[in-house]
Design an enzyme around this catalytic site. Structure first.
Site, mmCIF file in Angstrom:
data_model
loop_
_atom_site.group_PDB
_atom_site.id
_atom_site.type_symbol
_atom_site.label_atom_id
_atom_site.label_comp_id
_atom_site.label_asym_id
_atom_site.label_seq_id
_atom_site.Cartn_x
_atom_site.Cartn_y
_atom_site.Cartn_z
ATOM 1 N N ASP A 4 0.852 -1.202 0.000
ATOM 2 C CA ASP A 4 0.000 0.000 0.000
ATOM 3 C C ASP A 4 0.884 1.246 0.000
ATOM 4 O O ASP A 4 1.993 1.255 -0.555
ATOM 5 C CB ASP A 4 -0.958 -0.082 1.212
ATOM 6 C CG ASP A 4 -2.268 0.662 1.026
ATOM 7 O OD1 ASP A 4 -2.255 1.908 1.110
ATOM 8 O OD2 ASP A 4 -3.313 0.017 0.798
ATOM 9 N N ASP A 5 0.435 2.293 0.636
ATOM 10 C CA ASP A 5 1.075 3.617 0.586
ATOM 11 C C ASP A 5 2.495 3.595 1.174
ATOM 12 O O ASP A 5 2.879 2.669 1.876
ATOM 13 C CB ASP A 5 0.192 4.579 1.401
ATOM 14 C CG ASP A 5 0.363 6.026 0.990
ATOM 15 O OD1 ASP A 5 1.249 6.317 0.163
ATOM 16 O OD2 ASP A 5 -0.391 6.863 1.502
ATOM 17 N N ARG A 56 -14.057 0.862 -3.941
ATOM 18 C CA ARG A 56 -14.417 1.016 -2.530
ATOM 19 C C ARG A 56 -15.722 1.790 -2.437
ATOM 20 O O ARG A 56 -15.941 2.743 -3.189
ATOM 21 C CB ARG A 56 -13.284 1.735 -1.804
ATOM 22 C CG ARG A 56 -12.120 0.818 -1.402
ATOM 23 C CD ARG A 56 -12.325 0.200 -0.037
ATOM 24 N NE ARG A 56 -12.488 1.278 0.924
ATOM 25 C CZ ARG A 56 -11.470 1.943 1.451
ATOM 26 N NH1 ARG A 56 -10.227 1.608 1.172
ATOM 27 N NH2 ARG A 56 -11.689 2.919 2.304
ATOM 28 N N ASP A 67 -12.621 4.336 5.258
ATOM 29 C CA ASP A 67 -11.754 3.234 5.704
ATOM 30 C C ASP A 67 -12.348 2.456 6.878
ATOM 31 O O ASP A 67 -12.877 3.033 7.827
ATOM 32 C CB ASP A 67 -10.404 3.774 6.174
ATOM 33 C CG ASP A 67 -9.568 4.262 5.024
ATOM 34 O OD1 ASP A 67 -10.090 4.408 3.903
ATOM 35 O OD2 ASP A 67 -8.367 4.504 5.259
ATOM 36 N N LYS A 114 -3.873 -0.638 -6.630
ATOM 37 C CA LYS A 114 -4.878 0.025 -5.786
ATOM 38 C C LYS A 114 -4.696 1.527 -6.004
ATOM 39 O O LYS A 114 -3.575 2.049 -5.873
ATOM 40 C CB LYS A 114 -4.661 -0.347 -4.316
ATOM 41 C CG LYS A 114 -5.551 0.433 -3.351
ATOM 42 C CD LYS A 114 -5.411 -0.094 -1.926
ATOM 43 C CE LYS A 114 -6.140 0.809 -0.937
ATOM 44 N NZ LYS A 114 -6.032 0.310 0.444
ATOM 45 N N ASP A 118 -5.902 5.330 -5.088
ATOM 46 C CA ASP A 118 -6.562 6.082 -4.011
ATOM 47 C C ASP A 118 -7.066 7.444 -4.500
ATOM 48 O O ASP A 118 -6.962 7.763 -5.696
ATOM 49 C CB ASP A 118 -5.563 6.220 -2.846
ATOM 50 C CG ASP A 118 -6.212 6.165 -1.483
ATOM 51 O OD1 ASP A 118 -7.407 6.456 -1.376
ATOM 52 O OD2 ASP A 118 -5.500 5.852 -0.511
HETATM 53 C C1 GAL Z 1 -6.746 5.578 2.317
HETATM 54 C C2 GAL Z 1 -7.213 4.224 1.834
HETATM 55 C C3 GAL Z 1 -6.565 3.186 2.705
HETATM 56 C C4 GAL Z 1 -5.058 3.285 2.571
HETATM 57 C C5 GAL Z 1 -4.589 4.707 2.904
HETATM 58 C C6 GAL Z 1 -3.119 4.918 2.581
HETATM 59 O O1 GAL Z 1 -7.326 6.581 1.551
HETATM 60 O O2 GAL Z 1 -8.610 4.155 1.879
HETATM 61 O O3 GAL Z 1 -7.019 1.893 2.361
HETATM 62 O O4 GAL Z 1 -4.693 2.938 1.261
HETATM 63 O O5 GAL Z 1 -5.332 5.672 2.196
HETATM 64 O O6 GAL Z 1 -2.671 6.183 2.889
#
Ligand code: GAL
Length: 487
Positions: A73-74, A206, A210, A148, A150
């Site tokens: 992820d991020d 989504r 979250d 993924k 965002d």
């Molecule tokens: C949110 C996202 C999360 C995660 C996060 C990372 O916007 O919904 O699942 O990816 O950012 O910063």
């Protein structure tokens, strides 16, 4: 001149031909499964985490149970090179991203990465807005199988479906132009009604802010109870908050494009065993992607046996691709969060089977019942031919792996070390869930616990904050169903 009936027939045929053929990019024909860093590790990510987790997913049999993608992820990048290409953070990923992708592939899994349809990611790393083609090319060159994408820092490019769609479609086109099959997971938190348009450009979207590791705790940072009128999806959304939002649009998911209720929290400690079973059951039955969000290297036996329950995974991966539908909901017996509700959910599966879930989110155990007329309310209730059939009832949690077997798997770090594991574990690499169901595998069916007679009712004791989940199989020949529920 063609008669009116014939014309109507042609119209129907044309619509069905299009519907049958329309699958976005051929990926995620059943909801995608995998693991993601965010829920447990947030920005604390590096090569060692990804590779040790990938190895553990293989050793513990997650990969063979269907959890195919390992998703970073991020917080993995460090700006851009002078030519504009994304630069990995080499302190976290000293060998670069292709090395990680190659290692994940060598273990027989797919590698996922993350970016953002804005100037920055939510963690304030470089976003892909304006760089879509260049970034998609970079991801493809590294061997990425899953993106993924965002929604943070989108520079105000939201507010209507068309504006949001444009940003997400630009990346969709860029991914497709690479020629590499890349599963596209949109993460715009339900903003601008993605359930109405995302199916043509992405494999999942989504539908809420979250998730957090809580059963039903209200939190002002997740202000909406209704996804269709939500200007601030936020975060810290509980399992029940997300599930009740999803209840409005079960028909929007379809093979190749799924409503994403966010990643799984099972094993993270904020819910009890019944609550985690409910979370797993409902995410599988609504056909959400199933993305493990815990540290699988330090898993409890109970979390392991929830994630790998074969009869529940068979619901998620059922070829009919039809989401369960909430048939009724009643408010009763509030708990400490000021909420109390029970509900009945049912939906169709392949082979003429149905799934029934009795859900108890009230404050005490309840005896609940579901009549066949209510289960088949869309078919005409008491008049429905299905309600007039009798059905065998299989308990989907009866074959859950015992704690001692799960402990043996975890301790020996292998599914080979545990005795009798085949009674409670399904290796989907050896035989798909679809084939296993066709072959009437008892592991996938669950355990038969009774029969409900024509126009009868199913009664069950449902634990506090828990579910009872049944597969219903018609006695005698199943009635034909041409399409998924609700279409
Ligand atoms: C949110 C996202 C999360 C995660 C996060 C990372 O916007 O919904 O699942 O990816 O950012 O910063």
């Amino acid at each position: 001149m063609l008669s009116r009936t014939l014309l109507a027939g042609i119209g129907l045929l044309a619509r069905e031909t299009v519907a049958a053929n329309f699958i976005y990019n051929g990926l995620a024909i059943t909801p995608q499964m995998g693991w993601n860093t965010w829920n447990t590790f947030a920005c604390d990510v590096d090569e060692e985490l990804i590779l040790s987790t990938a190895q553990t997913l293989v050793d513990l049999g997650f990969r063979d149970a269907g959890y195919h993608h390992v998703v970073l992820d991020d917080c993995w990048s460090n700006g851009r090179y002078a030519n504009g290409s994304l630069r990995p953070d080499f302190t976290k990923f000293p060998n670069g991203m292709k090395h990680v992708a190659d290692a994940v592939h060598a273990l027989g899994m797919g590698f996922g990465m993350y970016s953002d349809a804005g100037a920055y990611t939510c963690g304030m790393y470089a976003g892909s807005l304006g760089y879509e083609t260049q970034d998609a090319t970079t991801f493809a060159s590294w061997g990425v199988d899953y993106l993924k994408y965002d929604n943070c820092y989108n520079e105000g490019q939201s507010g209507t479906p068309q504006i949001t769609q444009h940003r997400y479609k630009t990346m969709s086109n860029a991914l497709n132009a690479t020629g590499r099959p890349i599963l596209y997971s949109m993460c715009n938190w339900g903003e601008d009604s993605p359930w109405n348009w995302a199916q043509t450009m992405a494999n999942s979207w989504r539908m809420s802010g979250d998730i957090t590791d809580s059963f039903n705790r209200p939190d002002i940072r997740c202000p909406c109870d209704d996804a269709t009128e939500c200007n601030l999806p936020g975060f810290h959304c509980s399992v029940m908050n997300i599930l009740n939002k999803q209840a409005m649009f079960p028909s929007k998911s379809q093979p190749g494009a799924w409503s994403d209720l966010d990643m799984l929290e099972i094993g993270n400690g904020g819910m009890n065993d019944e609550e985690y079973k409910l979370h797993m059951t409902m995410w599988a039955a609504t056909k959400s992607p199933l993305i493990v969000g815990t540290d699988v290297r330090s898993l409890s036996p109970s979390a392991y046996s929830i994630y790998t329950n074969p009869a529940i995974l068979a619901i998620s991966q059922d070829p009919a691709g039809s989401s369960i539908v909430r048939r009724w909901r009643q408010f009763t017996d509030p708990d400490e969060n000021g909420q109390g509700e029970i509900s009945m959910w049912a939906g169709s599966l392949s082979q003429g089977d149905y799934i029934l879930v009795l859900l108890n989110a009230a404050n005490s155990a309840m005896s609940m019942n579901a009549t066949l007329a209510d289960i088949f309310t869309d078919d005409g209730g008491v008049k429905s031919e299905r309600a007039k059939q009798s059905w065998d009832v299989y308990d989907l949690w009866a074959n859950r792996m015992s704690n001692s077997t799960a402990s043996m798997v975890l301790q020996s770090n292998s599914t080979m070390g545990a005795m009798n594991i085949t009674a409670s574990y399904w290796n989907a690499t050896q035989m798909s869930f679809a084939d296993g169901i066709k072959a009437n595998s008892s592991v996938l069916m669950g355990t038969m616990v009774g029969t409900v007679e024509a126009l009868g009712m199913v009664i069950a004791n449902v634990p506090r904050h828990g579910v009872v989940a049944y597969r219903l199989r018609p006695r005698g020949a199943p009635l034909s169903r041409r399409r998924r529920d609700e279409l």
